[in-house]
Design an enzyme around this catalytic site. Structure first.
Site, PDB file in Angstrom:
ATOM      1  N   ASP A  11      46.200  33.474  40.110  1.00 32.92           N
ATOM      2  CA  ASP A  11      45.161  33.137  40.840  1.00 32.92           C
ATOM      3  C   ASP A  11      44.316  33.271  39.557  1.00 32.92           C
ATOM      4  O   ASP A  11      44.500  33.454  38.734  1.00 32.92           O
ATOM      5  CB  ASP A  11      44.685  34.600  41.563  1.00 32.92           C
ATOM      6  CG  ASP A  11      42.959  33.772  42.242  1.00 32.92           C
ATOM      7  OD1 ASP A  11      42.969  32.882  42.448  1.00 32.92           O
ATOM      8  OD2 ASP A  11      42.556  35.178  41.936  1.00 32.92           O
ATOM      9  N   ASP A  13      39.888  32.557  40.165  1.00 31.92           N
ATOM     10  CA  ASP A  13      38.390  33.673  39.935  1.00 31.92           C
ATOM     11  C   ASP A  13      38.959  34.898  40.655  1.00 31.92           C
ATOM     12  O   ASP A  13      39.966  35.558  41.141  1.00 31.92           O
ATOM     13  CB  ASP A  13      38.024  33.061  41.293  1.00 31.92           C
ATOM     14  CG  ASP A  13      37.150  31.661  40.507  1.00 31.92           C
ATOM     15  OD1 ASP A  13      36.911  31.642  39.679  1.00 31.92           O
ATOM     16  OD2 ASP A  13      37.045  30.896  41.537  1.00 31.92           O
TER      17      ASP A  13
END
Length: 223
Positions: A11, A13
């Site tokens: 991922d 953010d």
């Protein structure tokens, strides 16, 4: 005999970069532009990881679809303006992130990828500003998939790389990331430094507290 390929998906953010300041600021600007009450900071951070339309539908559930769409466009404009103004400072890498990416990338059997709720434009800009373009062989973004926790991003990354589910891991900071990993039948490694509380990462195989713990954690999973 050659070692099997391993797919390590990140991922972005809240996992690789700390973008909470820019996300909250852009969301505040978007709601302000439409003269709507700004959601609480905790509520804004709770939707990080979802694709933007899904995130806005949660934050502005009482608003019409038209207003939600306007909020999406206002957010994109505000976030893009911040990126032009701030550059790399908009979303700094977490401590240890670059070193771990370099170390993992140096192992021939490792294939690195991204599975993010960011747009293609947003991801490309972020990778460029941090000099990370060459690390990731597969990049799955919100433009081309259903929102997390649907497994489409992981399924597509595996199809592109030819890596088995047992040799794939998803690394992320939100419950959406871990739910996506579970739905795709792969291991999830949660990180405690992101935007969802560690106790919400119930679907993770394990949770780490620093990037220095990632390589040993991966060895434990695969050995």
């Amino acid at each position: 005999m050659n070692a099997p390929l391993r797919l390590i998906l990140f991922d972005v953010d809240g996992t690789l970069v700390d973008s909470q300041g820019s996300i909250v600021s852009a969301m505040t600007a978007a709601f302000g532009a439409l003269s709507l009450p700004v959601p609480e900071r905790a509520d804004i951070l709770s939707i990080v990881g979802l694709s933007l339309p899904h995130a806005m539908a949660r934050l502005a559930a009482e608003q019409s679809a038209s207003v939600q769409n306007s909020l999406v466009e206002a957010y994109k404009e505000a976030y893009h303006a911040q990126r032009l103004e701030q550059g790399a400072a908009q979303s700094p890498l977490y401590p240890g992130a670059l070193g771990v990416l370099q170390a993992l990338h140096a192992v021939p059997e490792n294939l690195l990828g991204v599975a993010t709720g960011k747009s293609q434009r947003g991801l490309d800009a972020l990778l460029e500003v941090h000099g990370l373009e060459h690390y990731f062989v597969t990049r799955q973004v919100a433009d081309h998939h259903p929102s997390k926790p649907h497994p489409s991003m992981i399924d597509t990354a595996r199809a592109e790389t030819g890596v088995e589910a047992a040799s794939t891991v998803m690394i992320g900071d939100t419950s959406f990331d871990m739910q996506m990993a579970k739905a795709a039948g792969v291991a999830g490694v949660g990180v405690s430094w992101g935007y969802h509380a560690a106790e919400s990462l119930r679907d993770a195989a394990l949770v780490i507290d620093s990037f220095e713990q990632l390589s040993p954690a991966l060895n434990d999973l695969w050995n």
